[in-house]
Write a protein that holds these residues in place. Structure first.
Motif, PDB file in Angstrom:
ATOM      1  N   UNK A  65       0.853  -1.210   0.047  1.00 54.72           N
ATOM      2  CA  UNK A  65      -0.049   0.002  -0.009  1.00 54.72           C
ATOM      3  C   UNK A  65       0.823   1.200   0.018  1.00 54.72           C
ATOM      4  N   UNK A  66       2.076   1.084   0.759  1.00 55.68           N
ATOM      5  CA  UNK A  66       2.761   2.423   0.669  1.00 55.68           C
ATOM      6  C   UNK A  66       3.623   2.472  -0.511  1.00 55.68           C
ATOM      7  N   UNK A  67       3.959   1.359  -1.207  1.00 59.78           N
ATOM      8  CA  UNK A  67       4.530   1.398  -2.604  1.00 59.78           C
ATOM      9  C   UNK A  67       3.600   1.872  -3.745  1.00 59.78           C
ATOM     10  N   UNK A  68       2.313   1.729  -3.405  1.00 62.71           N
ATOM     11  CA  UNK A  68       1.394   2.184  -4.521  1.00 62.71           C
ATOM     12  C   UNK A  68       0.365   2.910  -4.010  1.00 62.71           C
ATOM     13  N   UNK A  69       0.784   4.076  -3.641  1.00 60.99           N
ATOM     14  CA  UNK A  69      -0.279   5.080  -3.288  1.00 60.99           C
ATOM     15  C   UNK A  69      -1.224   5.559  -4.341  1.00 60.99           C
ATOM     16  N   UNK A  70      -2.452   5.966  -4.056  1.00 58.68           N
ATOM     17  CA  UNK A  70      -3.462   6.138  -5.068  1.00 58.68           C
ATOM     18  C   UNK A  70      -4.445   5.155  -5.351  1.00 58.68           C
ATOM     19  N   UNK A  71      -4.070   3.636  -5.330  1.00 55.86           N
ATOM     20  CA  UNK A  71      -5.030   2.729  -5.231  1.00 55.86           C
ATOM     21  C   UNK A  71      -6.099   2.633  -4.116  1.00 55.86           C
ATOM     22  N   UNK A  77      -2.125   5.713 -13.645  1.00 57.33           N
ATOM     23  CA  UNK A  77      -2.733   5.847 -12.329  1.00 57.33           C
ATOM     24  C   UNK A  77      -1.527   5.365 -11.438  1.00 57.33           C
ATOM     25  N   UNK A  78      -0.913   4.182 -11.608  1.00 59.17           N
ATOM     26  CA  UNK A  78       0.099   3.504 -10.878  1.00 59.17           C
ATOM     27  C   UNK A  78       1.128   4.532 -10.951  1.00 59.17           C
TER      28      UNK A  78
END
Length: 426
Positions: A97-103, A367-368
């Motif tokens: 979750x930290x590495x992929x903020x925005x999801x 987005x990613x």
């Protein structure tokens, strides 16, 4: 003797193959059993890289799907952590979750009243905006999706496919998740659902045969070439081995003769053909070529293709086609999964034959990447803060040392004065 083959684009084989036949009249290679013709599998690093570079996208898609399938599209973080192995995540969910903020958004709530609050995961606002974009793209390409679905049915021997199998391959062809509910009923002239869905024995049947859809990618390519050049080319496969790939003389001659055979459309009835015949091999290659051409990434896992063996009249050893025709296909072993790939759709590791529905993937990747950029900026800001703290600490330590030094000098001077005074008294 080994032979390095060059590109064979079978538009006019008289110009591309040797003018003089290499076949010994007393021994026709095409008469040999197909199963006796072996080609050693050879790794193609560039096509393997094409699969590898999509790995982050696919992992993120899996996690998103997992959350979307939950009631209310929310899930306790610890529950999601327990599914990490199934999702093939090599990091903790909190790290993901930290590495992929925005999801996703993370918030605290109670699973049950009077329980301590725990962390929950839910779809973010930005991800919901992406879903709206996805709906728009699907709607704009609905005609293409309908034609794809028709083509899959038209290639099947009874013009019928299992609903369960179609659901299983929906992502490979870019069908929306709700295509059976919100797409199929809108086209009763093409589709008919048969059987009760709740028993897992429902089927999708083709109602109307559209001649426009009964035209393969290869046949369409030949027609496009005729319109551009005025020269009518016979439909055939584009055959090109990668650099450094060699075929033995016997296999090379077999391929040349095999390419001289008439093209058999994947949409014609072949019930009269012998399963072990050269014509059936030709047709099987045509069906696999068409399936891969219709797929989003021009590649499909071999086990998924195998599920349609009966419907598309594949033999039990159909996967050997991918190595036997290495100039048309490549079978990757990346990730421990056999994946059939269409060579002509790639240039090095880049997909050059792009499906219109790939715009959805492009939006998701965007987005990613926005989230990854935010993460990099956060880490950079944190590093700068740590650097500033270290500088401040160093400055404070310096000031403290200076103060201690001054105190030491003051004490030393006091002692000198005291000694001097004592000497005067003496």
């Amino acid at each position: 003797m080994l032979f390095k083959t060059s590109s064979i684009y079978t538009t006019s084989t008289k110009h591309l193959l040797h003018k003089k036949s290499l076949i010994n009249p007393a021994f026709n290679l095409l008469a040999k059993p197909i199963s006796s013709l072996k080609v050693v599998w050879r790794k193609d690093p560039q096509l393997d890289h094409a699969i590898e570079q999509d790995k982050p996208y696919k992992i993120c898609s899996k996690v998103v799907k997992e959350v979307l399938n939950e009631p209310g599209q929310v899930i306790p973080l610890r529950y999601l952590e327990k599914r990490r192995e199934r999702l093939r995540l090599n990091v903790k969910i909190s790290t993901f979750l930290k590495n992929n903020p925005g999801l996703f958004d993370v918030y605290n709530d109670r699973i049950k009243p009077k329980r301590e609050p725990v962390r929950f995961v839910r779809v973010s606002h930005r991800l919901r905006n992406f879903f709206e974009e996805e709906k728009r793209i699907v709607l704009e390409n609905e005609g293409w999706i309908v034609s794809k679905l028709c083509k899959l049915l038209m290639m099947a021997k009874d013009k019928v496919l299992s609903v369960d199998k179609l659901v299983h391959v929906k992502r490979e062809f870019g069908f929306p998740n709700d295509f059976l509910v919100n797409l199929v009923p809108h086209y009763p002239n093409y589709f008919r659902l048969i059987g009760p869905p709740e028993e897992g024995k429902s089927f999708l049947e083709l109602v109307e045969w559209n001649p426009e859809f009964a035209k393969s990618i290869i046949e369409q390519r030949a027609e496009d070439e005729f319109r551009l050049t005025g020269i009518r080319m016979r439909p055939n496969f584009y055959y090109k081995l990668p650099p450094g790939f060699f075929l033995r003389k016997e296999m090379r001659e077999w391929v040349r003769d095999w390419l001289e055979l008439d093209y058999i459309s994947p949409y014609v009835d072949v019930s009269h053909l012998d399963q072990a015949s050269q014509e059936m091999e030709r047709r099987t290659v045509g069906v696999l070529h068409e399936l891969l051409s219709l797929s989003l990434f021009k590649r499909i896992p071999v086990p998924i293709l195998g599920k349609f063996g009966d419907e598309y009249r594949f033999s039990n050893e159909f996967s050997s086609v991918f190595t036997r025709h290495s100039g048309i296909f490549y079978m990757s072993l990346k990730g421990g999964i056999k994946t059939a790939m269409l060579r002509e759709a790639y240039k090095n590791s880049e997909l050059i034959q792009r499906d219109p529905l790939l715009e959805i993937k492009d939006k998701f990747v965007q987005l990613l990447e926005e989230g990854w950029q935010e993460r990099q900026e956060q880490l950079k800001s944190q590093r700068e803060e740590v650097k500033k703290d270290r500088v401040l600490m160093a400055m404070r330590d310096g000031e403290t040392d200076e103060q201690e030094s001054r105190k030491g000098i003051g004490r030393a001077r006091g002692q000198v004065i005291a000694v001097t005074s004592y000497a005067d008294l003496e």
